[in-house]
Design a protein around this motif. Structure first.
Motif, PDB file in Angstrom:
ATOM      1  N   THR A 148      13.465 -63.545  -8.635  1.00  0.00           N
ATOM      2  CA  THR A 148      14.673 -64.155  -9.198  1.00  0.00           C
ATOM      3  C   THR A 148      14.424 -64.577 -10.639  1.00  0.00           C
ATOM      4  OG1 THR A 148      14.012 -66.331  -8.416  1.00  0.00           O
ATOM      5  CG2 THR A 148      15.470 -65.063  -6.968  1.00  0.00           C
ATOM      6  N   GLU A 149      15.521 -64.794 -11.351  1.00  0.00           N
ATOM      7  CA  GLU A 149      15.436 -65.364 -12.695  1.00  0.00           C
ATOM      8  C   GLU A 149      16.427 -66.517 -12.766  1.00  0.00           C
ATOM      9  OE1 GLU A 149      17.302 -62.793 -15.747  1.00  0.00           O
ATOM     10  OE2 GLU A 149      17.747 -61.448 -14.081  1.00  0.00           O
ATOM     11  N   LYS A 150      16.206 -67.398 -13.724  1.00  0.00           N
ATOM     12  CA  LYS A 150      17.094 -68.564 -13.856  1.00  0.00           C
ATOM     13  C   LYS A 150      18.396 -68.162 -14.529  1.00  0.00           C
ATOM     14  CE  LYS A 150      14.739 -72.419 -12.686  1.00  0.00           C
ATOM     15  NZ  LYS A 150      14.568 -71.787 -11.393  1.00  0.00           N
ATOM     16  N   TRP A 151      19.490 -68.659 -14.024  1.00  0.00           N
ATOM     17  CA  TRP A 151      20.802 -68.462 -14.655  1.00  0.00           C
ATOM     18  C   TRP A 151      21.533 -69.790 -14.539  1.00  0.00           C
ATOM     19  CZ3 TRP A 151      26.134 -67.832 -13.079  1.00  0.00           C
ATOM     20  CH2 TRP A 151      26.933 -67.266 -14.080  1.00  0.00           C
ATOM     21  N   PHE A 152      21.584 -70.523 -15.637  1.00  0.00           N
ATOM     22  CA  PHE A 152      22.062 -71.902 -15.630  1.00  0.00           C
ATOM     23  C   PHE A 152      21.256 -72.663 -14.577  1.00  0.00           C
ATOM     24  CE2 PHE A 152      25.295 -69.305 -17.481  1.00  0.00           C
ATOM     25  CZ  PHE A 152      25.551 -69.993 -18.652  1.00  0.00           C
ATOM     26  N   ASP A 153      21.948 -73.355 -13.624  1.00  0.00           N
ATOM     27  CA  ASP A 153      21.146 -74.099 -12.663  1.00  0.00           C
ATOM     28  C   ASP A 153      20.905 -73.302 -11.381  1.00  0.00           C
ATOM     29  OD1 ASP A 153      23.785 -74.170 -12.044  1.00  0.00           O
ATOM     30  OD2 ASP A 153      23.935 -76.353 -11.776  1.00  0.00           O
ATOM     31  N   ARG A 154      21.112 -71.983 -11.429  1.00  0.00           N
ATOM     32  CA  ARG A 154      20.929 -71.164 -10.226  1.00  0.00           C
ATOM     33  C   ARG A 154      19.786 -70.184 -10.404  1.00  0.00           C
ATOM     34  NH1 ARG A 154      27.393 -69.985  -9.987  1.00  0.00           N
ATOM     35  NH2 ARG A 154      27.830 -72.180 -10.218  1.00  0.00           N
ATOM     36  N   ASN A 155      19.312 -69.641  -9.266  1.00  0.00           N
ATOM     37  CA  ASN A 155      18.355 -68.543  -9.321  1.00  0.00           C
ATOM     38  C   ASN A 155      19.108 -67.295  -8.894  1.00  0.00           C
ATOM     39  OD1 ASN A 155      15.937 -70.130  -9.840  1.00  0.00           O
ATOM     40  ND2 ASN A 155      16.260 -70.939  -7.784  1.00  0.00           N
ATOM     41  N   ILE A 156      19.053 -66.271  -9.719  1.00  0.00           N
ATOM     42  CA  ILE A 156      19.742 -65.040  -9.320  1.00  0.00           C
ATOM     43  C   ILE A 156      18.715 -63.901  -9.265  1.00  0.00           C
ATOM     44  CG2 ILE A 156      22.022 -65.720 -10.192  1.00  0.00           C
ATOM     45  CD1 ILE A 156      21.384 -63.731 -12.545  1.00  0.00           C
ATOM     46  N   ALA A 157      19.011 -62.903  -8.449  1.00  0.00           N
ATOM     47  CA  ALA A 157      18.045 -61.821  -8.253  1.00  0.00           C
ATOM     48  C   ALA A 157      17.875 -61.015  -9.534  1.00  0.00           C
ATOM     49  CB  ALA A 157      18.529 -60.914  -7.135  1.00  0.00           C
ATOM     50  N   ASP A 158      16.632 -60.669  -9.832  1.00  0.00           N
ATOM     51  CA  ASP A 158      16.367 -59.699 -10.898  1.00  0.00           C
ATOM     52  C   ASP A 158      16.302 -58.348 -10.186  1.00  0.00           C
ATOM     53  OD1 ASP A 158      15.199 -57.876 -12.601  1.00  0.00           O
ATOM     54  OD2 ASP A 158      13.846 -59.341 -13.524  1.00  0.00           O
ATOM     55  N   SER A 159      17.440 -57.661 -10.141  1.00  0.00           N
ATOM     56  CA  SER A 159      17.559 -56.488  -9.274  1.00  0.00           C
ATOM     57  C   SER A 159      16.624 -55.352  -9.668  1.00  0.00           C
ATOM     58  CB  SER A 159      18.989 -55.965  -9.265  1.00  0.00           C
ATOM     59  OG  SER A 159      19.830 -56.979  -8.826  1.00  0.00           O
ATOM     60  N   SER A 160      16.444 -55.095 -10.969  1.00  0.00           N
ATOM     61  CA  SER A 160      15.632 -53.920 -11.304  1.00  0.00           C
ATOM     62  C   SER A 160      14.154 -54.161 -11.028  1.00  0.00           C
ATOM     63  CB  SER A 160      15.884 -53.437 -12.734  1.00  0.00           C
ATOM     64  OG  SER A 160      15.731 -54.506 -13.611  1.00  0.00           O
ATOM     65  N   LEU A 161      13.657 -55.378 -11.373  1.00  0.00           N
ATOM     66  CA  LEU A 161      12.251 -55.669 -11.053  1.00  0.00           C
ATOM     67  C   LEU A 161      12.054 -55.652  -9.528  1.00  0.00           C
ATOM     68  CD1 LEU A 161       9.397 -56.586 -11.807  1.00  0.00           C
ATOM     69  CD2 LEU A 161      10.232 -58.956 -11.899  1.00  0.00           C
ATOM     70  N   THR A 162      12.983 -56.277  -8.810  1.00  0.00           N
ATOM     71  CA  THR A 162      12.890 -56.335  -7.348  1.00  0.00           C
ATOM     72  C   THR A 162      12.847 -54.933  -6.747  1.00  0.00           C
ATOM     73  OG1 THR A 162      13.996 -58.483  -7.268  1.00  0.00           O
ATOM     74  CG2 THR A 162      14.138 -57.127  -5.280  1.00  0.00           C
ATOM     75  N   SER A 163      13.721 -54.071  -7.261  1.00  0.00           N
ATOM     76  CA  SER A 163      13.793 -52.720  -6.723  1.00  0.00           C
ATOM     77  C   SER A 163      12.461 -51.975  -6.903  1.00  0.00           C
ATOM     78  CB  SER A 163      14.936 -52.011  -7.440  1.00  0.00           C
ATOM     79  OG  SER A 163      15.012 -50.711  -7.035  1.00  0.00           O
ATOM     80  N   ALA A 164      11.875 -52.104  -8.111  1.00  0.00           N
ATOM     81  CA  ALA A 164      10.591 -51.426  -8.368  1.00  0.00           C
ATOM     82  C   ALA A 164       9.501 -51.982  -7.449  1.00  0.00           C
ATOM     83  CB  ALA A 164      10.204 -51.606  -9.832  1.00  0.00           C
ATOM     84  N   LEU A 165       9.498 -53.317  -7.275  1.00  0.00           N
ATOM     85  CA  LEU A 165       8.451 -53.928  -6.440  1.00  0.00           C
ATOM     86  C   LEU A 165       8.623 -53.559  -4.967  1.00  0.00           C
ATOM     87  CD1 LEU A 165       8.229 -57.463  -8.130  1.00  0.00           C
ATOM     88  CD2 LEU A 165       6.557 -55.608  -8.266  1.00  0.00           C
ATOM     89  N   ILE A 166       9.873 -53.453  -4.512  1.00  0.00           N
ATOM     90  CA  ILE A 166      10.106 -53.067  -3.100  1.00  0.00           C
ATOM     91  C   ILE A 166       9.565 -51.651  -2.879  1.00  0.00           C
ATOM     92  CG2 ILE A 166      11.882 -52.469  -1.380  1.00  0.00           C
ATOM     93  CD1 ILE A 166      13.626 -54.731  -2.596  1.00  0.00           C
ATOM     94  N   ARG A 167       9.903 -50.755  -3.815  1.00  0.00           N
ATOM     95  CA  ARG A 167       9.454 -49.363  -3.632  1.00  0.00           C
ATOM     96  C   ARG A 167       7.935 -49.290  -3.559  1.00  0.00           C
ATOM     97  NH1 ARG A 167      14.150 -47.818  -6.551  1.00  0.00           N
ATOM     98  NH2 ARG A 167      13.095 -47.978  -8.558  1.00  0.00           N
ATOM     99  N   LYS A 168       7.278 -50.110  -4.384  1.00  0.00           N
ATOM    100  CA  LYS A 168       5.813 -50.110  -4.375  1.00  0.00           C
ATOM    101  C   LYS A 168       5.299 -50.662  -3.038  1.00  0.00           C
ATOM    102  CE  LYS A 168       2.206 -51.725  -7.365  1.00  0.00           C
ATOM    103  NZ  LYS A 168       2.037 -52.975  -8.079  1.00  0.00           N
ATOM    104  N   ASP A 169       5.864 -51.792  -2.641  1.00  0.00           N
ATOM    105  CA  ASP A 169       5.377 -52.455  -1.426  1.00  0.00           C
ATOM    106  C   ASP A 169       5.560 -51.581  -0.186  1.00  0.00           C
ATOM    107  OD1 ASP A 169       4.695 -55.565  -0.641  1.00  0.00           O
ATOM    108  OD2 ASP A 169       5.607 -54.446   0.994  1.00  0.00           O
ATOM    109  N   PHE A 170       6.685 -50.873  -0.116  1.00  0.00           N
ATOM    110  CA  PHE A 170       6.969 -50.098   1.093  1.00  0.00           C
ATOM    111  C   PHE A 170       6.520 -48.644   0.971  1.00  0.00           C
ATOM    112  CE2 PHE A 170       9.591 -53.801   1.579  1.00  0.00           C
ATOM    113  CZ  PHE A 170       9.689 -54.011   2.952  1.00  0.00           C
ATOM    114  N   SER A 171       5.753 -48.315  -0.107  1.00  0.00           N
ATOM    115  CA  SER A 171       5.353 -46.913  -0.254  1.00  0.00           C
ATOM    116  C   SER A 171       4.410 -46.508   0.879  1.00  0.00           C
ATOM    117  CB  SER A 171       4.722 -46.672  -1.621  1.00  0.00           C
ATOM    118  OG  SER A 171       3.595 -47.500  -1.744  1.00  0.00           O
ATOM    119  N   SER A 172       3.651 -47.483   1.395  1.00  0.00           N
ATOM    120  CA  SER A 172       2.889 -47.145   2.607  1.00  0.00           C
ATOM    121  C   SER A 172       3.271 -48.162   3.670  1.00  0.00           C
ATOM    122  CB  SER A 172       1.389 -47.192   2.333  1.00  0.00           C
ATOM    123  OG  SER A 172       1.030 -48.521   2.049  1.00  0.00           O
TER     124      SER A 172
END
Ligand code: ADP
Ligand code: ASP
Ligand code: MG
Length: 461
Positions: A148-172
């Motif tokens: 996530t990244e900060k957006w005002f007082d909220r945390n919102i998903a950083d979709s592109s970083l998350t997507s790359a990390l998911i692909r790496k994590d689930f590659s095996s």
């Protein structure tokens, strides 16, 4: 490959977890399973934190009750051979949780950051239990790939970083079934534990589905599908067999709790269908959500929903005649403060231009508008900005609404005939949704009237 998400009610008890096990084991191929905390645990973790912060010693007994609930479930669903390992894992997590609660008790203080750490234990424990319950399942740590990244007082998903990390994590994927805790994440810069917001496990499942190009996202919950209205308010609401991404997105953004609103966008973008299914009635066909919206020859409305606790900010005065200027300046001023606009209603006979915002954003929103229009408020081009709270927004949704005639006026007539004062009305840009602002205590009555207009109850036999 499919992604399945099981909500709190589906992982709440030994019985419901046994259903989860059956559903997952019956799948022919590999899958990713996203799980929420055991039903009610997130609320309890928060309530216990508040007790500790208030110096109430009963937080200790509450923590032990939380611990017992998890150990009872382990005893009921995990095979004996794997029990010791998971008791140790959950035991370690509970030990860490006790230390944090003790710290909160000593300091008599709880920050938003500490609360985020506390609530993370719910999904960390449930995912360990579900992994131990399903033979051959492997646990994936969502905190390492949902960022996530900060957006005002909220945390919102950083979709592109998350997507790359998911692909790496689930590659095996070591096992046939990969389990991941929903809801929890970490800040991409500081590494601190964050989350995707209440109900956010749906979103975790959607981010994983989109990153892995899943064939289907299944959301398993405690109702037979997406219904024409909230079944707790309208008991004879009907299951919607098929609906479009846009319709589901509109209904959820306007309060249909069945899916957490940000969930739909990532799968919509990849055109991955969503199915809403019932863990307690796995045979039911559920609701299929795709990019197609088949018109229903009898009814242009797909469903209705409501958000309570909204505030209407009304700008009054001659300047409201300049719609483009009011629109762009207000939207920019509100966006700079991180305020989401739920509805805009065009000037009416009183020359009022209204914006609906969530009640807890109301103060920030009013200040932003007063700052933005300070010169006009001084010169008199704007008379005043009113803020009316304790309202709710009712949304009537259907992609074929725009082709139907007189839907808005029919609804307005029905509401007014029954003495419900409509404070604002809008059909939005897409014309997929008509929204009506009414007094909050009229919400159920208005929902029932509108639902009955489009989905009349069958006559008693
Ligand atoms: P989960 O724990 O599985 O995430 P939620 O409580 O978040 O479940 O969402 C499911 C609940 O959403 C249902 O029990 C139902 O009461 C509520 N709900 C509200 N509006 C609707 C709707 N239009 N269709 C179906 N369920 C709805
Ligand atoms: N456990 C979290 C909550 O109760 C997330 C979720 O259930 O989706 O909000
Ligand atoms: Mg939910």
């Amino acid at each position: 490959m499919k992604v399945l998400k099981f909500g709190g009610t589906s992982v709440g008890t030994v019985e419901s977890l046994s259903n989860v096990k059956k559903i997952v084991e019956a799948l022919p191929d590999g899958c990713v399973v996203v799980v929420s905390a055991l039903g009610g645990i997130t609320d309890r973790l928060i309530a216990t934190a508040r007790l500790a912060a208030a110096g109430d010693e009963s937080y200790r007994a509450e923590t032990e009750a939380i611990a017992h609930r998890h150990f009872d479930v382990i005893a009921g669903v995990v095979a004996e051979i794997r029990r010791k390992e998971v008791i140790e894992r959950v035991g370690d997590l509970l030990q860490e949780l006790r230390r944090i609660y003790d710290g909160v008790f000593l300091l008599r203080e709880i920050s938003a950051r500490t609360l985020d750490v506390i609530v993370s234990f719910g999904e960390r424990m449930s995912s360990a239990i579900v992994t131990a319950m399903i033979p051959g399942a492997s646990l994936h740590d969502s905190m390492s790939f949902i960022k996530t990244e900060k957006w005002f007082d909220r945390n919102i998903a950083d979709s592109s970083l998350t997507s790359a990390l998911i692909r790496k994590d689930f590659s095996s994927m070591p096992g046939r079934v990969a389990i991941a805790p929903g809801f929890i994440s970490t800040d991409r810069d500081s590494g601190e534990i964050t989350n995707l917001g209440r109900g956010g496990s749906d979103f975790t499942a959607a981010l994983i589905s989109a990153a892995l190009d899943a064939e289907l996202l299944e959301i398993w919950t405690d109702v037979d599908g997406f219904m024409t209205a909230d079944p707790r308010i309208i008991p004879d609401a009907r299951i919607i067999p098929e609906m479009s991404f846009v319709e589901s997105m509109e209904l959820c953004s306007f309060g249909a709790k069945v899916i957490y609103p940000p969930t739909i966008y990532p799968v919509f973008h990849k055109n991955i269908p969503i199915k809403i299914l019932n863990t307690f009635n796995a045979e039911a066909p559920g609701t299929l959500i795709t990019d197609i919206s088949e018109p229903d020859s009898e009814c242009p409305v797909r469903g209705v929903s409501a958000i309570k606790e909204i505030t209407l900010l009304s700008l009054k005065g001659d300047l409201t005649g300049n719609v483009p200027q009011i629109n762009s300046r207000s939207f920019n001023a509100l966006a700079r403060k991180g305020v989401n606009v739920l509805l805009v209603s065009q000037p009416d006979s009183d020359n009022a231009f209204s914006f609906a915002v969530a009640g807890n954003d109301a103060r920030k929103a009013l200040e932003a508008l007063e700052d933005e229009f300070a010169p006009e408020l001084t010169s008199g081009a704007l008379e005043r900005i009113d803020s009316i709270d304790s309202l709710s927004t009712i949304a009537v949704v259907g992609e074929h609404l725009k082709a139907a005639t007189r839907v808005g006026p029919r609804i307005l007539n029905t509401l007014m005939r029954d003495g419900i004062d409509v404070k604002a009305f809008s059909t939005g840009v897409s014309e997929t949704t008509a929204t009506f602002v009414v007094e909050a205590d009229m919400t159920s009555k208005a929902l029932i009237l509108i639902h009955n207009l489009f989905f009349p109850s069958p006559l008693p036999k």
